[in-house]
Design a protein around this motif. Structure first.
Motif, PDB file in Angstrom:
ATOM      1  N   VAL A  13       0.806  -1.218   0.000  1.00  0.00           N
ATOM      2  CA  VAL A  13       0.000   0.000   0.000  1.00  0.00           C
ATOM      3  C   VAL A  13       0.845   1.276   0.000  1.00  0.00           C
ATOM      4  O   VAL A  13       0.605   2.186  -0.808  1.00  0.00           O
ATOM      5  CB  VAL A  13      -1.001  -0.008   1.178  1.00  0.00           C
ATOM      6  N   PRO A  14       1.866   1.416   0.867  1.00  0.00           N
ATOM      7  CA  PRO A  14       2.654   2.660   0.823  1.00  0.00           C
ATOM      8  C   PRO A  14       3.316   2.898  -0.533  1.00  0.00           C
ATOM      9  O   PRO A  14       3.289   4.023  -1.060  1.00  0.00           O
ATOM     10  CB  PRO A  14       3.700   2.453   1.924  1.00  0.00           C
ATOM     11  N   ALA A  15       3.922   1.844  -1.119  1.00  0.00           N
ATOM     12  CA  ALA A  15       4.582   1.981  -2.416  1.00  0.00           C
ATOM     13  C   ALA A  15       3.571   2.302  -3.515  1.00  0.00           C
ATOM     14  O   ALA A  15       3.852   3.084  -4.437  1.00  0.00           O
ATOM     15  CB  ALA A  15       5.342   0.702  -2.754  1.00  0.00           C
ATOM     16  N   ARG A  16       2.394   1.721  -3.444  1.00  0.00           N
ATOM     17  CA  ARG A  16       1.360   1.985  -4.454  1.00  0.00           C
ATOM     18  C   ARG A  16       0.880   3.435  -4.382  1.00  0.00           C
ATOM     19  O   ARG A  16       0.636   4.074  -5.416  1.00  0.00           O
ATOM     20  CB  ARG A  16       0.193   1.023  -4.257  1.00  0.00           C
ATOM     21  N   LEU A  17       0.737   3.970  -3.184  1.00  0.00           N
ATOM     22  CA  LEU A  17       0.315   5.357  -3.030  1.00  0.00           C
ATOM     23  C   LEU A  17       1.391   6.325  -3.507  1.00  0.00           C
ATOM     24  O   LEU A  17       1.087   7.344  -4.150  1.00  0.00           O
ATOM     25  CB  LEU A  17      -0.026   5.642  -1.565  1.00  0.00           C
ATOM     26  N   ASP A  18       2.652   6.023  -3.209  1.00  0.00           N
ATOM     27  CA  ASP A  18       3.750   6.930  -3.558  1.00  0.00           C
ATOM     28  C   ASP A  18       4.019   6.983  -5.059  1.00  0.00           C
ATOM     29  O   ASP A  18       4.539   7.981  -5.559  1.00  0.00           O
ATOM     30  CB  ASP A  18       5.027   6.533  -2.815  1.00  0.00           C
ATOM     31  N   VAL A 210     -13.555  12.640   1.327  1.00  0.00           N
ATOM     32  CA  VAL A 210     -12.140  12.302   1.528  1.00  0.00           C
ATOM     33  C   VAL A 210     -12.059  10.975   2.274  1.00  0.00           C
ATOM     34  O   VAL A 210     -12.695  10.805   3.318  1.00  0.00           O
ATOM     35  CB  VAL A 210     -11.424  13.411   2.319  1.00  0.00           C
ATOM     36  N   PRO A 211     -11.286   9.994   1.787  1.00  0.00           N
ATOM     37  CA  PRO A 211     -11.257   8.665   2.418  1.00  0.00           C
ATOM     38  C   PRO A 211     -10.364   8.616   3.655  1.00  0.00           C
ATOM     39  O   PRO A 211      -9.576   9.536   3.910  1.00  0.00           O
ATOM     40  CB  PRO A 211     -10.675   7.783   1.309  1.00  0.00           C
ATOM     41  N   GLU A 212     -10.495   7.528   4.373  1.00  0.00           N
ATOM     42  CA  GLU A 212      -9.564   7.251   5.466  1.00  0.00           C
ATOM     43  C   GLU A 212      -8.186   6.943   4.885  1.00  0.00           C
ATOM     44  O   GLU A 212      -8.062   6.499   3.739  1.00  0.00           O
ATOM     45  CB  GLU A 212     -10.072   6.057   6.288  1.00  0.00           C
ATOM     46  N   SER A 213      -7.151   7.191   5.662  1.00  0.00           N
ATOM     47  CA  SER A 213      -5.791   6.899   5.218  1.00  0.00           C
ATOM     48  C   SER A 213      -5.582   5.385   5.100  1.00  0.00           C
ATOM     49  O   SER A 213      -5.741   4.658   6.091  1.00  0.00           O
ATOM     50  CB  SER A 213      -4.774   7.462   6.210  1.00  0.00           C
ATOM     51  N   VAL A 230      -7.265   1.509  -2.228  1.00  0.00           N
ATOM     52  CA  VAL A 230      -6.193   1.824  -3.180  1.00  0.00           C
ATOM     53  C   VAL A 230      -6.534   1.268  -4.556  1.00  0.00           C
ATOM     54  O   VAL A 230      -6.247   1.908  -5.581  1.00  0.00           O
ATOM     55  CB  VAL A 230      -4.842   1.279  -2.668  1.00  0.00           C
ATOM     56  N   ASP A 231      -7.160   0.083  -4.612  1.00  0.00           N
ATOM     57  CA  ASP A 231      -7.616  -0.463  -5.913  1.00  0.00           C
ATOM     58  C   ASP A 231      -8.535   0.521  -6.622  1.00  0.00           C
ATOM     59  O   ASP A 231      -8.401   0.771  -7.831  1.00  0.00           O
ATOM     60  CB  ASP A 231      -8.362  -1.785  -5.700  1.00  0.00           C
ATOM     61  N   GLU A 232      -9.476   1.073  -5.883  1.00  0.00           N
ATOM     62  CA  GLU A 232     -10.442   2.004  -6.465  1.00  0.00           C
ATOM     63  C   GLU A 232      -9.758   3.273  -6.979  1.00  0.00           C
ATOM     64  O   GLU A 232     -10.094   3.780  -8.049  1.00  0.00           O
ATOM     65  CB  GLU A 232     -11.508   2.362  -5.432  1.00  0.00           C
ATOM     66  N   ARG A 239      -8.291   5.230 -15.604  1.00  0.00           N
ATOM     67  CA  ARG A 239      -9.332   5.693 -16.535  1.00  0.00           C
ATOM     68  C   ARG A 239      -9.061   7.130 -16.973  1.00  0.00           C
ATOM     69  O   ARG A 239      -9.206   7.468 -18.141  1.00  0.00           O
ATOM     70  CB  ARG A 239     -10.717   5.605 -15.884  1.00  0.00           C
ATOM     71  N   GLU A 240      -8.669   7.975 -16.014  1.00  0.00           N
ATOM     72  CA  GLU A 240      -8.413   9.378 -16.326  1.00  0.00           C
ATOM     73  C   GLU A 240      -7.186   9.537 -17.225  1.00  0.00           C
ATOM     74  O   GLU A 240      -7.200  10.323 -18.174  1.00  0.00           O
ATOM     75  CB  GLU A 240      -8.205  10.181 -15.033  1.00  0.00           C
ATOM     76  N   GLU A 241      -6.115   8.801 -16.908  1.00  0.00           N
ATOM     77  CA  GLU A 241      -4.855   8.953 -17.636  1.00  0.00           C
ATOM     78  C   GLU A 241      -4.818   8.118 -18.919  1.00  0.00           C
ATOM     79  O   GLU A 241      -4.039   8.403 -19.829  1.00  0.00           O
ATOM     80  CB  GLU A 241      -3.682   8.555 -16.739  1.00  0.00           C
ATOM     81  N   GLY A 242      -5.610   7.054 -18.968  1.00  0.00           N
ATOM     82  CA  GLY A 242      -5.631   6.194 -20.141  1.00  0.00           C
ATOM     83  C   GLY A 242      -4.425   5.284 -20.263  1.00  0.00           C
ATOM     84  O   GLY A 242      -4.157   4.742 -21.344  1.00  0.00           O
TER      85      GLY A 242
END
Length: 479
Positions: A13-18, A210-213, A230-232, A239-242
């Protein structure tokens, strides 16, 4: 209270967010959480610029200007200190989202009650409770922002968000002028506080989304919820970036806990990271004394030495704009040039410039306009440094103690500097002697320079690094 453990989980999760690219989702975080500092700036500036009007006969309150700039200001700051500690503990225990909703509700109720003040004791009480809610915001909101913003953007975004305080300050300063000019004396100041309530309600509506951390979730035994969240976010950004997002390789293993005891928190800050604790205190005491003193007391300086009572808001708006431009224009350098040179440079530089301002004021060569210009330049640099103080303490301590660390440094630093600052300034300015006010300036300058020197000696190179690399979570599996 002892630590309560659940299971053990390995997560990315931390690496995916960063590694997320900047997106509309991140802007939602910034708007929903960051705009609270606009409220704080609005509150502090309104009360500072209304101090002379509140003291007039017919305002509806039997109160003096020194009481507004001194006692009321000190009570607001004291409330913020206690609120930070109380809600900081709750934030680490029950989550970021619950607390940044509750603290905003406290602010709204207390500010609305302030607008209906009928005596000095009522005014003092609800200034204290308004500060109590705002203090809780600092811990909950700064924690969430740092844990949701990618590491390569964290410094700039955090500094600009904290600097947005001055947008509220400028708005509050300008707001007081037409309200005082066009409304009856006993109505204008009440409407000014009511405007803060309206802005707070708008922020609360955005904040609901705003979601929970996710970082807080997986440490507290809710790893499935963290992964799903994080999946969502990833699906939305793709979708936004394509373009698809790469799967990060780094992971970490966590011994989950539902709570962290006070003993473990204290041991972490005092025994595990003593130098970082000294650093945080120095940065907070320096900026808290300077900022709380000048924001609560500048209207008193203008009225005492230059006879400006009604239109102090114009002067303060200029100072506020300079304060916001500092973080806005210098913020990216904290991620590129680095934390240590930028924090030390802004603290020491602003202190030196303030010594120069004190000398000019003592020589009685400044007018209201030139004094305001001097303060504008001083605070251009000081504001970026002060914003970096919040960034520093929110990123150099482990995840489990983050909100409490922010609360601790805010409370101790702000109590030491923020309560004493308005009282010292109010008493020195009240004498009407330029030398006394120049002395107040010099005290603030000295504290800022000392803090800058401490940063040079003890600062942490945190630019571009993940939070877990700067300070490994207490729950992380060793080896």
């Amino acid at each position: 209270m002892s630590d309560v453990q659940t299971g053990t989980v390995t997560t990315k999760v931390p690496a995916r967010l960063d590694r997320l690219p900047w997106s509309r989702w991140h802007w939602m975080i910034v708007v929903g959480l960051g705009t609270v500092w606009i409220l704080d700036g609005l509150e502090v500036t309104i009360i500072g610029n209304l101090s002379a009007q509140l003291a007039k006969e017919g305002s509806g309150l039997a109160i003096t200007q020194a009481q507004v700039a001194g006692q009321a200001a000190a009570l607001y700051v004291a409330g913020a200190c206690l609120g930070a500690l109380f809600f900081g503990w709750l934030t680490d225990r029950f989550g970021r989202k619950k607390m940044f909703i509750i603290t905003m509700a406290v602010y709204l109720v207390a500010t609305a009650a302030t607008a209906f003040s009928f005596s000095a004791w009522w005014f003092f009480l609800f200034r204290f409770l308004t500060g109590f809610g705002i203090g809780g915001e600092y811990a909950a909101v700064n924690s969430a922002i740092d844990e949701l913003i990618p590491s390569r953007h964290r410094g700039r975004i955090d500094i600009i968000i904290n600097g947005s305080y001055w947008l509220g300050a400028a708005g509050g300063a300008l707001l007081t002028v037409p309200l005082l000019d066009n409304l009856p004396l006993n109505i204008g100041w009440r409407v000014a506080f009511g405007m803060g309530v309206l802005l707070g309600l708008a922020i609360l509506l955005v904040r609901r989304h705003v979601p929970e951390s996710p970082r807080w979730l997986f440490i507290h035994g809710r790893d499935r919820e963290a992964e799903r969240l994080v999946d969502e976010v990833e699906e939305r950004i793709e979708r936004e970036e394509g373009i698809p997002l790469d799967e990060p390789s780094r992971s970490m293993t966590i011994h989950q806990r539902t709570s962290i005891g006070f003993g473990r928190i204290a041991h972490t800050m005092v025994a595990r990271y003593p130098k970082r604790t000294v650093l945080g205190l120095a940065l907070f005491i320096g900026q808290a004394f300077l900022y709380n003193a000048i924001t609560f007391g500048y209207a008193q300086i203008l009225s005492t030495f230059f006879g400006i009572v009604t239109h102090t808001g114009y002067y303060f708006a200029v100072i506020a704009i300079g304060n916001f431009l500092g973080p806005l224009l210098l913020g990216r350098l904290f991620d590129t040039v680095g934390r240590i040179p930028m924090i030390s440079g802004t603290y020491i530089g602003s202190g030196v410039l303030l010594f120069g301002t004190a000398w000019l004021f003592d020589q009685e060569v400044l007018t209201a306009v030139t004094l305001t210009a001097c303060w504008c330049v001083v605070l251009f640099f000081a504001s970026a440094g002060a914003s970096a103080a919040y960034l520093t303490v929110s990123e150099i301590f482990p995840m489990e103690t983050r909100a409490m660390a922010i609360a601790f440094f805010y409370a101790i630093g702000t109590f030491a500097g923020g309560v004493s600052g308005p009282l010292v300034f109010a008493n020195l300015v009240k004498s009407g002697r330029p030398g006394d006010t120049a002395l107040a300036f010099c005290i603030g300058a000295t504290l800022m320079i000392i803090a800058g020197l401490v940063e040079l000696l003890l600062g942490v190179k945190a630019e571009g690094r993940g939070l877990e690399d700067i300070a490994q979570p207490l729950s992380a599996k060793q080896g």
